[in-house]
Design an enzyme around this catalytic site. Structure first.
Site, PDB file in Angstrom:
ATOM      1  N   TYR A  74     -18.070   4.933   8.564  1.00 28.20           N
ATOM      2  CA  TYR A  74     -17.707   5.240   7.396  1.00 28.20           C
ATOM      3  C   TYR A  74     -18.867   5.293   6.442  1.00 28.20           C
ATOM      4  O   TYR A  74     -19.565   3.909   6.449  1.00 28.20           O
ATOM      5  CB  TYR A  74     -16.563   4.639   7.000  1.00 28.20           C
ATOM      6  CG  TYR A  74     -15.138   4.677   7.415  1.00 28.20           C
ATOM      7  CD1 TYR A  74     -14.860   6.277   7.571  1.00 28.20           C
ATOM      8  CD2 TYR A  74     -14.285   4.020   8.115  1.00 28.20           C
ATOM      9  CE1 TYR A  74     -13.344   6.476   8.131  1.00 28.20           C
ATOM     10  CE2 TYR A  74     -12.894   4.265   8.525  1.00 28.20           C
ATOM     11  CZ  TYR A  74     -12.682   5.629   8.595  1.00 28.20           C
ATOM     12  OH  TYR A  74     -11.405   6.019   9.158  1.00 28.20           O
ATOM     13  N   LYS A  89       1.297 -24.622  12.548  1.00 29.73           N
ATOM     14  CA  LYS A  89       1.860 -23.478  11.569  1.00 29.73           C
ATOM     15  C   LYS A  89       1.099 -22.215  11.993  1.00 29.73           C
ATOM     16  O   LYS A  89       0.198 -22.497  12.322  1.00 29.73           O
ATOM     17  CB  LYS A  89       1.684 -24.060  10.109  1.00 29.73           C
ATOM     18  CG  LYS A  89       0.434 -24.540   9.959  1.00 29.73           C
ATOM     19  CD  LYS A  89       0.154 -25.442   8.330  1.00 29.73           C
ATOM     20  CE  LYS A  89      -1.293 -25.703   8.320  1.00 29.73           C
ATOM     21  NZ  LYS A  89      -1.291 -26.604   7.369  1.00 29.73           N
TER      22      LYS A  89
HETATM   23  C1  LIG Z   1      -2.393 -27.888   7.670  1.00 26.35           C
HETATM   24  C2  LIG Z   1      -1.928 -29.245   7.298  1.00 26.35           C
HETATM   25  C3  LIG Z   1      -2.441 -30.237   8.034  1.00 26.35           C
HETATM   26  C4  LIG Z   1      -3.460 -30.240   9.324  1.00 26.35           C
HETATM   27  O1  LIG Z   1      -4.773 -29.986   8.806  1.00 26.35           O
HETATM   28  P1  LIG Z   1      -5.985 -29.880   9.730  1.00 26.35           P
HETATM   29  O2  LIG Z   1      -7.147 -30.136   8.880  1.00 26.35           O
HETATM   30  O3  LIG Z   1      -5.927 -28.543  10.352  1.00 26.35           O
HETATM   31  O4  LIG Z   1      -6.039 -31.184  10.666  1.00 26.35           O
HETATM   32  C5  LIG Z   1      -2.152 -31.499   7.971  1.00 26.35           C
HETATM   33  N1  LIG Z   1      -1.105 -31.772   6.901  1.00 26.35           N
HETATM   34  C6  LIG Z   1      -0.680 -30.851   6.226  1.00 26.35           C
HETATM   35  C7  LIG Z   1       0.140 -31.333   5.024  1.00 26.35           C
HETATM   36  C8  LIG Z   1      -1.218 -29.496   6.236  1.00 26.35           C
HETATM   37  O5  LIG Z   1      -0.890 -28.598   5.267  1.00 26.35           O
END
Ligand SMILES: *Cc1c(COP(=O)(O)O)cnc(C)c1O
Length: 367
Positions: A263, A38
């Protein structure tokens, strides 16, 4: 996309494969792996990551359906779990043969209706249970009604049942986490006793794999670990850095005592100072909290502190003591420790440093 931008994020495919192999050897041989890609593969490039690991994992997960569609359009064929579908997305989910996580009766009923109308047969769905994170998921009290609904139809097949841990990285929350795992096991037992097939089970994310290997069930969801972070120094030391962010020096200025940089005139020279301007800023994911010497980059292997405020598209760094020229390479980061340092100084976690890297930064995969 125009890739003339000189700031590049290099993705090290060998490091990704190393990290995958590292977690694989922690697992039972039969445990399946779902790679979480993701948010552009944690800020990298989801299609590239998917291509690198697709032969060695069983599943991918994305947060939203459009992320899954991008993978399908790039020719990824293995199953893709969409963690957070909305009712509006269900049609395209089916169109691209993505697999929805159904986490409430509202979305479950909507999917069942679509499945009925479009005559789906055994379409793979995933049922998400809330066991304490209180984010998304059915409650254990929903189980009887859910089973009743599932038994009415063969339009869908429950491919997996899963839950998500709230604090798998935190040793002080061990009792809570074990409670979540037990709660999950109890829910599963009820479902298994009423369905005539056994869906795949999964609850562990990266730090869950590290801290609760006894709770592997049938599959694990590997996210940040794939990208080099083990949520603990010893584990991270076993992993390889996957994201290297590089740029170049656009210009060098000699600043006289009393003159200022950037800035709000936030940096004031009290001695002759050489300042180098680098084309990356807060719009690229470099937090303003890293300004005023809170963060640094490397030029010719030497640390150069960020002086003054981080601009939208640029930072200025102090190179008074560094032998360097305009056009020289700048390493924004190339090691997990540096990313962790940046995270700490930005009051965040490595997840956010990686995923905040703007899409205008060119991605380059090194094989
Ligand atoms: C993002 C996510 C993961 C991955 O978690 P990590 O800590 O990056 O391994 C796993 N399960 C769900 C439901 C997630 O949203």
């Amino acid at each position: 996309m125009n890739n003339n931008h000189v700031t590049v994020l290099e993705i090290d495919s060998k490091a990704v494969l190393h990290n995958l192999a590292y977690f694989k050897q922690k697992l039972q041989p039969q445990t399946k792996i779902l790679a979480v890609v993701k948010a552009y593969g944690y800020g990298s490039e989801s299609v590239e990551i998917a291509k690198i690991v697709q032969d060695q994992v069983d599943y991918f997960a994305v947060a939203y359906s459009n992320e899954g569609i991008a993978l399908r359009e790039a020719g990824i064929t293995i199953p893709i779990l969409v963690l957070q579908p909305q009712i509006q997305n269900l049609k395209e989910i089916v169109k691209y043969r993505l697999e929805p996580s159904l986490y409430s009766f509202k979305i479950f009923d909507a999917f069942m209706q679509l499945a009925d109308e479009t005559l789906l047969m055994n379409y793979p769905i995933h049922i998400k249970f809330n066991t304490g994170l209180n984010r998304l998921g059915f409650w254990h009290t929903d189980v009887p009604a859910l089973i009743a609904e599932l038994k009415k139809s063969n339009n869908v097949k429950v491919e997996s049942i899963f839950s998500h841990l709230a604090a798998s990285e935190d040793p002080y929350e061990q009792d809570f986490t074990v409670g979540q795992i037990n709660n999950f096991a109890y829910i599963v037992k009820q479902i298994y006793s009423h369905l005539d097939y056994e869906p795949t089970l999964h609850i562990l994310n990266t730090s869950g794999i590290i801290n609760y290997p006894q709770a592997q069930f049938d599959m694990v969801r590997l996210g940040i670990g794939l990208y080099g972070f083990g949520n603990d120094d010893q584990e991270t030391a076993q992993l390889k850095n996957t994201h290297t962010l590089k740029s170049i020096i656009s210009q060098i200025h000699l600043i006289q005592p009393g003159e200022t940089v950037g800035y709000n005139r936030a940096f004031v020279a009290n001695q002759p100072t050489r300042s180098a301007t680098i084309p990356i800023g807060h719009a690229d994911g470099i937090s303003r909290k890293l300004g005023n010497k809170n963060g640094f980059v490397f030029i010719n292997n030497q640390p150069a502190p960020i002086i003054g405020n981080v601009c939208m598209d640029m930072i200025m760094v102090d190179v008074t003591k560094i032998d360097c020229n305009e056009g020289d390479e700048v390493i924004i980061f190339n090691h997990q420790q540096h990313i962790e340092y940046m995270a700490q100084k930005s009051e965040t976690i490595p997840y956010e440093i990686l995923t905040a890297l703007s899409q205008r930064i060119k991605r380059l995969v090194k094989h």
